[in-house]
Design a protein around this motif. Structure first.
Motif, PDB file in Angstrom:
ATOM      1  N   ASN A  31     -52.357 128.883 -74.373  1.00  0.00           N
ATOM      2  CA  ASN A  31     -53.755 128.930 -73.751  1.00  0.00           C
ATOM      3  C   ASN A  31     -53.866 129.282 -72.246  1.00  0.00           C
ATOM      4  O   ASN A  31     -54.507 130.108 -71.691  1.00  0.00           O
ATOM      5  N   ALA A  32     -53.192 128.089 -71.565  1.00  0.00           N
ATOM      6  CA  ALA A  32     -53.281 128.123 -70.134  1.00  0.00           C
ATOM      7  C   ALA A  32     -52.242 129.265 -69.518  1.00  0.00           C
ATOM      8  O   ALA A  32     -52.346 129.510 -68.469  1.00  0.00           O
ATOM      9  N   ASN A  33     -51.164 129.638 -70.081  1.00  0.00           N
ATOM     10  CA  ASN A  33     -50.049 130.327 -69.758  1.00  0.00           C
ATOM     11  C   ASN A  33     -49.886 131.786 -70.223  1.00  0.00           C
ATOM     12  O   ASN A  33     -48.922 132.393 -69.589  1.00  0.00           O
ATOM     13  N   ALA A  34     -50.309 131.954 -71.354  1.00  0.00           N
ATOM     14  CA  ALA A  34     -50.086 133.294 -72.269  1.00  0.00           C
ATOM     15  C   ALA A  34     -50.477 134.498 -70.961  1.00  0.00           C
ATOM     16  O   ALA A  34     -49.779 135.587 -71.031  1.00  0.00           O
ATOM     17  N   SER A  35     -51.822 134.366 -70.720  1.00  0.00           N
ATOM     18  CA  SER A  35     -52.242 135.412 -69.722  1.00  0.00           C
ATOM     19  C   SER A  35     -51.370 135.366 -68.656  1.00  0.00           C
ATOM     20  O   SER A  35     -51.187 136.564 -67.992  1.00  0.00           O
ATOM     21  N   ARG A  36     -51.033 134.345 -68.084  1.00  0.00           N
ATOM     22  CA  ARG A  36     -49.928 134.316 -66.884  1.00  0.00           C
ATOM     23  C   ARG A  36     -48.706 134.972 -67.087  1.00  0.00           C
ATOM     24  O   ARG A  36     -48.031 135.795 -66.516  1.00  0.00           O
ATOM     25  N   ILE A  37     -48.221 134.532 -68.389  1.00  0.00           N
ATOM     26  CA  ILE A  37     -46.658 135.114 -68.638  1.00  0.00           C
ATOM     27  C   ILE A  37     -46.901 136.914 -68.816  1.00  0.00           C
ATOM     28  O   ILE A  37     -45.999 137.647 -68.380  1.00  0.00           O
ATOM     29  N   LEU A  38     -47.966 137.245 -69.663  1.00  0.00           N
ATOM     30  CA  LEU A  38     -48.178 138.726 -69.952  1.00  0.00           C
ATOM     31  C   LEU A  38     -48.492 139.467 -68.516  1.00  0.00           C
ATOM     32  O   LEU A  38     -47.895 140.393 -68.561  1.00  0.00           O
ATOM     33  N   SER A  39     -49.249 138.902 -67.926  1.00  0.00           N
ATOM     34  CA  SER A  39     -49.421 139.648 -66.340  1.00  0.00           C
ATOM     35  C   SER A  39     -48.080 139.623 -65.666  1.00  0.00           C
ATOM     36  O   SER A  39     -47.714 140.643 -65.006  1.00  0.00           O
ATOM     37  N   GLY A 163     -50.265 119.043 -72.190  1.00  0.00           N
ATOM     38  CA  GLY A 163     -49.855 120.562 -72.244  1.00  0.00           C
ATOM     39  C   GLY A 163     -50.327 121.518 -71.013  1.00  0.00           C
ATOM     40  O   GLY A 163     -49.496 122.218 -70.550  1.00  0.00           O
ATOM     41  N   SER A 164     -51.314 121.066 -70.868  1.00  0.00           N
ATOM     42  CA  SER A 164     -52.177 122.008 -69.643  1.00  0.00           C
ATOM     43  C   SER A 164     -51.532 121.747 -68.351  1.00  0.00           C
ATOM     44  O   SER A 164     -51.282 122.606 -67.440  1.00  0.00           O
ATOM     45  N   ILE A 165     -51.380 120.471 -68.025  1.00  0.00           N
ATOM     46  CA  ILE A 165     -51.177 120.065 -66.784  1.00  0.00           C
ATOM     47  C   ILE A 165     -49.543 120.007 -66.447  1.00  0.00           C
ATOM     48  O   ILE A 165     -49.053 120.097 -65.270  1.00  0.00           O
ATOM     49  N   LEU A 166     -48.650 120.415 -67.742  1.00  0.00           N
ATOM     50  CA  LEU A 166     -47.205 120.363 -67.400  1.00  0.00           C
ATOM     51  C   LEU A 166     -46.620 121.235 -66.442  1.00  0.00           C
ATOM     52  O   LEU A 166     -45.821 120.817 -65.583  1.00  0.00           O
ATOM     53  N   PRO A 167     -46.956 122.639 -66.323  1.00  0.00           N
ATOM     54  CA  PRO A 167     -46.294 123.380 -65.503  1.00  0.00           C
ATOM     55  C   PRO A 167     -46.596 122.992 -63.922  1.00  0.00           C
ATOM     56  O   PRO A 167     -45.919 122.880 -62.995  1.00  0.00           O
ATOM     57  N   VAL A 189     -42.762 127.288 -65.819  1.00  0.00           N
ATOM     58  CA  VAL A 189     -43.469 127.700 -67.016  1.00  0.00           C
ATOM     59  C   VAL A 189     -42.347 127.748 -68.144  1.00  0.00           C
ATOM     60  O   VAL A 189     -42.582 127.334 -69.376  1.00  0.00           O
ATOM     61  N   ILE A 190     -41.122 128.201 -67.784  1.00  0.00           N
ATOM     62  CA  ILE A 190     -40.332 128.421 -68.842  1.00  0.00           C
ATOM     63  C   ILE A 190     -39.934 126.961 -69.345  1.00  0.00           C
ATOM     64  O   ILE A 190     -39.880 126.522 -70.492  1.00  0.00           O
ATOM     65  N   TRP A 191     -39.642 126.013 -68.306  1.00  0.00           N
ATOM     66  CA  TRP A 191     -39.363 124.505 -68.761  1.00  0.00           C
ATOM     67  C   TRP A 191     -40.538 123.851 -69.535  1.00  0.00           C
ATOM     68  O   TRP A 191     -40.459 122.903 -70.219  1.00  0.00           O
ATOM     69  N   ALA A 192     -41.758 124.324 -69.214  1.00  0.00           N
ATOM     70  CA  ALA A 192     -42.701 123.628 -69.654  1.00  0.00           C
ATOM     71  C   ALA A 192     -42.871 124.097 -71.140  1.00  0.00           C
ATOM     72  O   ALA A 192     -43.320 123.068 -72.012  1.00  0.00           O
ATOM     73  N   PHE A 193     -42.553 125.313 -71.567  1.00  0.00           N
ATOM     74  CA  PHE A 193     -42.705 125.727 -72.972  1.00  0.00           C
ATOM     75  C   PHE A 193     -41.367 124.892 -73.726  1.00  0.00           C
ATOM     76  O   PHE A 193     -41.487 124.760 -74.972  1.00  0.00           O
ATOM     77  N   TYR A 194     -40.206 124.767 -72.984  1.00  0.00           N
ATOM     78  CA  TYR A 194     -39.078 124.188 -73.736  1.00  0.00           C
ATOM     79  C   TYR A 194     -39.495 122.592 -74.059  1.00  0.00           C
ATOM     80  O   TYR A 194     -39.347 122.328 -75.189  1.00  0.00           O
ATOM     81  N   ILE A 195     -40.039 121.888 -73.174  1.00  0.00           N
ATOM     82  CA  ILE A 195     -40.536 120.513 -73.481  1.00  0.00           C
ATOM     83  C   ILE A 195     -41.757 120.684 -74.394  1.00  0.00           C
ATOM     84  O   ILE A 195     -41.647 119.751 -75.321  1.00  0.00           O
ATOM     85  N   GLY A 196     -42.710 121.557 -74.356  1.00  0.00           N
ATOM     86  CA  GLY A 196     -43.480 121.553 -75.432  1.00  0.00           C
ATOM     87  C   GLY A 196     -43.019 121.740 -76.898  1.00  0.00           C
ATOM     88  O   GLY A 196     -43.638 121.187 -77.720  1.00  0.00           O
ATOM     89  N   ALA A 197     -41.896 122.798 -76.993  1.00  0.00           N
ATOM     90  CA  ALA A 197     -41.415 122.859 -78.231  1.00  0.00           C
ATOM     91  C   ALA A 197     -41.030 121.521 -78.883  1.00  0.00           C
ATOM     92  O   ALA A 197     -41.070 121.301 -80.036  1.00  0.00           O
ATOM     93  N   THR A 198     -40.208 120.717 -78.004  1.00  0.00           N
ATOM     94  CA  THR A 198     -39.672 119.644 -78.436  1.00  0.00           C
ATOM     95  C   THR A 198     -40.587 118.489 -78.751  1.00  0.00           C
ATOM     96  O   THR A 198     -40.487 117.693 -79.939  1.00  0.00           O
TER      97      THR A 198
END
Length: 483
Positions: A31-39, A163-167, A189-198
């Motif tokens: 939610n916090a990063n998808a728009s950022r990634i897509l942009s 999850g929101s604060i991680l990046p 953002v990339i590493w935040a998603f790796y940690i989130g998946a774990t």
């Protein structure tokens, strides 16, 4: 006559929902990063809502099927847990792949790959969501239902905070880069998603192995349902057309309270979708003072890219979205601790309506917190310099957090007692229509409203979200809850 369902200890209730912490951890990152990634991958502001359309569509398609299937599933792993585990695994894979869309340019355009991963992630989250809701209804006796959903809400928001604060933490504490070039995603953002998946997969494994679902015989005895009758119904082999007719009949004959809650859900989830899609652009423009032309991909292409100072400001604004999203989740977690007692004392409707109203006023107040004065902020884990307006946004997040806590708990607590035990899963899935449909409407209309009504000034659409949340609060007054 129903057999007395045993009371659960606090830690048993905790274990039932602990995996939801990880699922929400991943969902908050999305939610916090998808728009950022897509942009970063090339999406224009007014097209963001169309890209986000895949998320509620996945929920609309997936949850009723998952609900119906989980009602019929009884195996060695359990009734709901097989779906929770499978959904978590697929979501974790999507989280690893989405921020790496640029690696697949040989095979597919990055923005398309990013949208596909968003679809996979959201479908997988939805596979987890419904069984987790139904698991509380299955395992927790009626006298503990407010507590059960309140504990779930606390865990959801703990996951959402982290999850929101991680990046932001990865940038300002660890030192990872938070800026990105066109077509690339920021390292933090990339590493935040790796940690989130774990975290997602690990916490789900905890629930799967620490919670033992009731055997069919015991479950139906606790719910006062004739097991043989249910088994006979499920044993019938029906053609697809008849199954579809039966499904439509369930929708048509859904409990009255579900129909009334659907109106509340429409207004509240329309508003939430706008917040998730457009907060990034709104605070970048309104609080950091970035001209809206720097969100127009055609303009950026015409001038050869984004200047370093604008890219840095956009990165800082994106990180701060994580902070304020973490703030509303933290406030939601705190409020959820008291939510059950408040609902018991004042009534669910009163607390639900008041909470939604506070959330609406919180969104509207975004408009009044513009202050470009730079100030130093000590966040305990690090110190940053941000506009005063960004710091002030923590105040409306209190109202948004209270509304979020109520949205996560009150509709399900109000609904659970009105559902037939043998069809809890499919009705929880059908109830997801009331979450997915308003998001679909929002996705189809919000971008057009932003472009043609608000001239791409994103703060105005956040105010519109506030008006919808207030309408949701008013709608609660018309819900006739079953005792």
């Amino acid at each position: 006559m129903a057999k007395q369902q045993p009371q659960l200890s606090f830690w048993q209730i905790w274990n039932v929902s602990f995996g939801f912490l990880g699922v929400q951890f991943g969902f908050a990152l999305q939610n916090a990063n998808a728009s950022r990634i897509l942009s970063d991958l090339g999406a224009d502001p007014h097209s963001l809502s169309f890209f986000w359309l895949v998320a509620p569509l996945m929920g609309l398609i997936v949850q009723p099927f998952v609900g119906a299937a989980s009602d019929r599933t009884w195996n060695r792993l359990g009734r709901r847990k097989p779906f929770i585990l499978g959904g978590a695994l697929a979501a974790a894979i999507g989280m690893v792949l989405m921020p790496n869309a640029s690696l697949f340019t040989v095979f597919i355009v990055p923005i398309i790959f990013g949208v596909l991963m968003l679809a996979i992630m959201d479908a997988s989250f939805n596979v987890c969501f419904q069984p987790f809701r139904a698991l509380v209804s299955d395992m927790v006796p009626a006298s503990q239902r407010n507590v059960g959903y309140s504990v779930q809400t606390v865990l959801i928001n703990i996951g959402a905070v982290v999850g929101s604060i991680l990046p932001f933490v990865l940038t300002n504490v660890i030192g990872l880069e938070n800026t990105s070039s066109q077509g690339q995603v920021a390292e933090s953002v990339i590493w935040a998603f790796y940690i989130g998946a774990t975290v997602l997969f690990g916490t789900v494994l905890w629930t799967v192995f620490r919670t033992k679902e009731y055997a069919p015989k015991d479950y139906y005895a606790f719910k006062g349902v004739d097991k043989e009758k249910v088994d006979a119904e499920y044993a019938k082999s029906k053609p697809l057309g008849e199954k579809f007719t039966d499904f439509l009949s369930l929708v048509k004959n859904m409990p009255t309270v579900m129909k009334q809650l659907a109106i509340v859900q429409f207004f509240s989830w329309f508003a939430l979708f706008i917040m998730w899609v457009y907060t990034n652009n709104a605070i970048a423009q309104h609080i950091w003072g970035i001209d809206k032309k720097w969100f127009d991909q055609s303009f950026i292409a015409s001038v050869g890219g984004v200047p370093a100072d604008i890219a840095a400001a956009k990165g800082a604004a994106g990180d701060w979205v994580g902070i304020i999203f973490a703030a509303y989740s933290l406030f939601a977690a705190i409020f959820a601790i008291f939510l059950a007692k408040l609902a018991d004392k004042f009534g669910r409707k009163t607390i639900y309506a008041a909470s939604l109203a506070l959330g609406g006023f919180g969104y509207i107040s975004f408009l009044f917190f513009q202050d470009l004065t730079m100030v130093d902020v000590n966040l305990l884990i690090t110190q940053v310099t941000v506009p005063q307006g960004a710091l002030n946004l923590l105040f409306p997040m209190i109202g948004v957090g209270i509304a979020w806590a109520a949205i996560l708990a009150m509709p399900y607590a109000m609904l659970a007692g009105a559902l037939p035990a043998e069809k809890t899963g499919i009705y929880m899935g059908i109830f997801n229509f009331t979450i997915a449909a308003p998001q679909i409407v929002s996705a189809l209309t919000a971008g057009l409203i932003l472009k043609y009504v608000f001239d791409n000034t994103a703060i105005n659409i956040i105010v519109l979200a506030g008006a919808f949340m207030v309408a949701a609060a008013i709608s609660v007054c018309f819900v006739k809850e079953k005792a």
